[in-house]
Design an enzyme around this catalytic site. Structure first.
Site, PDB file in Angstrom:
ATOM      1  N   HIS A 189      -1.814  -2.869   1.028  1.00  0.00           N
ATOM      2  CA  HIS A 189      -2.298  -3.745   2.125  1.00  0.00           C
ATOM      3  C   HIS A 189      -1.046  -4.050   2.824  1.00  0.00           C
ATOM      4  O   HIS A 189       0.031  -4.224   2.161  1.00  0.00           O
ATOM      5  CB  HIS A 189      -3.161  -4.870   1.533  1.00  0.00           C
ATOM      6  CG  HIS A 189      -4.081  -4.744   0.767  1.00  0.00           C
ATOM      7  ND1 HIS A 189      -5.508  -4.841   1.570  1.00  0.00           N
ATOM      8  CD2 HIS A 189      -4.340  -4.518  -0.466  1.00  0.00           C
ATOM      9  CE1 HIS A 189      -6.349  -4.683   0.600  1.00  0.00           C
ATOM     10  NE2 HIS A 189      -5.767  -4.552  -0.619  1.00  0.00           N
ATOM     11  N   CYS A 222     -15.309   7.526  -5.659  1.00  0.00           N
ATOM     12  CA  CYS A 222     -14.384   6.884  -5.145  1.00  0.00           C
ATOM     13  C   CYS A 222     -14.631   6.335  -3.723  1.00  0.00           C
ATOM     14  O   CYS A 222     -14.550   7.542  -2.929  1.00  0.00           O
ATOM     15  CB  CYS A 222     -13.067   7.083  -5.558  1.00  0.00           C
ATOM     16  SG  CYS A 222     -11.731   6.175  -4.978  1.00  0.00           S
ATOM     17  N   CYS A 268     -11.582   7.988  -1.857  1.00  0.00           N
ATOM     18  CA  CYS A 268     -11.710   9.811  -1.837  1.00  0.00           C
ATOM     19  C   CYS A 268     -12.515   9.992  -0.559  1.00  0.00           C
ATOM     20  O   CYS A 268     -12.263  11.058  -0.108  1.00  0.00           O
ATOM     21  CB  CYS A 268     -11.937   9.975  -3.235  1.00  0.00           C
ATOM     22  SG  CYS A 268     -10.527   9.760  -4.248  1.00  0.00           S
ATOM     23  N   HIS A 280      -3.786   1.524  -3.646  1.00  0.00           N
ATOM     24  CA  HIS A 280      -3.471   1.640  -2.290  1.00  0.00           C
ATOM     25  C   HIS A 280      -2.722   0.090  -1.920  1.00  0.00           C
ATOM     26  O   HIS A 280      -2.336  -0.639  -2.708  1.00  0.00           O
ATOM     27  CB  HIS A 280      -5.038   1.195  -1.489  1.00  0.00           C
ATOM     28  CG  HIS A 280      -5.602   0.033  -2.141  1.00  0.00           C
ATOM     29  ND1 HIS A 280      -6.398   0.248  -3.325  1.00  0.00           N
ATOM     30  CD2 HIS A 280      -5.926  -1.176  -1.652  1.00  0.00           C
ATOM     31  CE1 HIS A 280      -7.102  -0.912  -3.446  1.00  0.00           C
ATOM     32  NE2 HIS A 280      -6.580  -2.019  -2.620  1.00  0.00           N
ATOM     33  N   ASN A 312      -2.510  -4.462  -5.440  1.00  0.00           N
ATOM     34  CA  ASN A 312      -3.211  -4.962  -6.525  1.00  0.00           C
ATOM     35  C   ASN A 312      -3.240  -4.020  -7.792  1.00  0.00           C
ATOM     36  O   ASN A 312      -3.768  -2.963  -7.462  1.00  0.00           O
ATOM     37  CB  ASN A 312      -4.426  -5.659  -6.045  1.00  0.00           C
ATOM     38  CG  ASN A 312      -4.187  -6.697  -5.013  1.00  0.00           C
ATOM     39  OD1 ASN A 312      -3.360  -7.487  -4.849  1.00  0.00           O
ATOM     40  ND2 ASN A 312      -5.084  -6.591  -3.894  1.00  0.00           N
ATOM     41  N   GLY A 369      -6.596  -8.293  -9.083  1.00  0.00           N
ATOM     42  CA  GLY A 369      -7.290  -8.349  -7.778  1.00  0.00           C
ATOM     43  C   GLY A 369      -7.587  -7.104  -7.288  1.00  0.00           C
ATOM     44  O   GLY A 369      -8.134  -6.748  -6.103  1.00  0.00           O
ATOM     45  N   HIS A 392      -6.218  11.168  -5.764  1.00  0.00           N
ATOM     46  CA  HIS A 392      -6.704  10.023  -6.533  1.00  0.00           C
ATOM     47  C   HIS A 392      -5.900   9.532  -7.600  1.00  0.00           C
ATOM     48  O   HIS A 392      -5.674  10.293  -8.603  1.00  0.00           O
ATOM     49  CB  HIS A 392      -8.148  10.320  -7.007  1.00  0.00           C
ATOM     50  CG  HIS A 392      -8.886   9.338  -7.582  1.00  0.00           C
ATOM     51  ND1 HIS A 392      -9.380   8.118  -7.009  1.00  0.00           N
ATOM     52  CD2 HIS A 392      -8.697   8.560  -9.154  1.00  0.00           C
ATOM     53  CE1 HIS A 392      -9.821   7.153  -7.776  1.00  0.00           C
ATOM     54  NE2 HIS A 392      -9.456   7.503  -9.223  1.00  0.00           N
ATOM     55  N   THR A 395      -9.873  -4.133  -6.436  1.00  0.00           N
ATOM     56  CA  THR A 395     -11.445  -3.948  -6.373  1.00  0.00           C
ATOM     57  C   THR A 395     -11.559  -2.437  -5.953  1.00  0.00           C
ATOM     58  O   THR A 395     -12.964  -2.158  -6.346  1.00  0.00           O
ATOM     59  CB  THR A 395     -11.762  -5.098  -5.192  1.00  0.00           C
ATOM     60  OG1 THR A 395     -11.198  -4.553  -4.190  1.00  0.00           O
ATOM     61  CG2 THR A 395     -11.697  -6.204  -5.492  1.00  0.00           C
ATOM     62  N   HIS A 443      -8.333   2.985  -6.734  1.00  0.00           N
ATOM     63  CA  HIS A 443      -7.907   4.143  -6.046  1.00  0.00           C
ATOM     64  C   HIS A 443      -6.504   3.313  -5.651  1.00  0.00           C
ATOM     65  O   HIS A 443      -6.649   2.382  -4.563  1.00  0.00           O
ATOM     66  CB  HIS A 443      -8.487   4.719  -5.010  1.00  0.00           C
ATOM     67  CG  HIS A 443      -7.821   5.980  -4.356  1.00  0.00           C
ATOM     68  ND1 HIS A 443      -8.434   6.992  -4.167  1.00  0.00           N
ATOM     69  CD2 HIS A 443      -6.675   6.017  -3.577  1.00  0.00           C
ATOM     70  CE1 HIS A 443      -7.724   7.971  -3.694  1.00  0.00           C
ATOM     71  NE2 HIS A 443      -6.603   7.383  -3.106  1.00  0.00           N
TER      72      HIS A 443
END
Length: 113
Positions: free
Chosen positions: A101, A3, A6, A99, A86, A92, A45, A94, A97
Site C-alpha cells: 500500500h 486470488c 491474480c 502487495h 502487511n 493485517g 503470485h 487480508t 497475494h
C-alpha cells in the site's frame, strides 16, 4: 485460481490502473485510507513476504523503483508518503497475494492502528 489480485492481473476484474509492466501492476485502492492510496503488486503470485526466496526476491527492488516513479508523478515524493506491507493474519494481511500500500497527501500518524 481464486486470488482476487491474480484476477485483477489477468483482467478478469477491472481496476483503476496507475502503472503496469511485465512484472508488476499498480492500481488505486478501492477503499482508500488517504487522498492518495494505491497498491503495487507483483504479477507473479507470491502469497506474502514469508514466501520470498532467492528466485523471486528481485521483485521487491522493482516494486520500490515503481513506487518511486509513481510518487513523483503524483507529486507526493517531496511531501511524504507511507509504504505498508502487511504479512499474515496478525499483520493485517487480508489478501493472500503480497502487495504494498502507498498512502499519501495526508498527515499519517505513528504508530498505526
Amino acid at each position: 485460481m481464486s486470488c482476487i489480485f491474480c484476477k485483477i492481473v489477468n483482467g478478469e476484474i477491472p481496476s483503476n490502473k496507475i502503472y503496469e509492466d511485465d512484472k508488476v501492476l499498480a492500481f488505486h485502492d478501492i477503499s482508500p485510507e488517504a487522498p492518495i492510496h494505491f497498491l503495487v503488486i507483483p504479477k507473479e503470485h507470491i502469497k506474502s513476504a514469508n514466501d520470498l526466496n532467492e528466485k523471486n526476491a528481485h521483485i521487491i527492488s522493482h516494486i520500490f523503483l515503481v513506487i518511486n516513479k509513481i510518487v513523483r508523478e503524483l507529486n507526493i515524493a517531496e511531501t511524504g508518503y507511507r509504504i505498508v506491507n502487511n504479512c499474515g493474519k496478525d499483520g493485517g494481511q487480508t489478501v493472500d497475494h503480497m502487495h504494498f500500500h502507498v498512502l499519501g497527501q495526508r498527515d499519517l500518524k505513528w504508530p498505526p492502528g
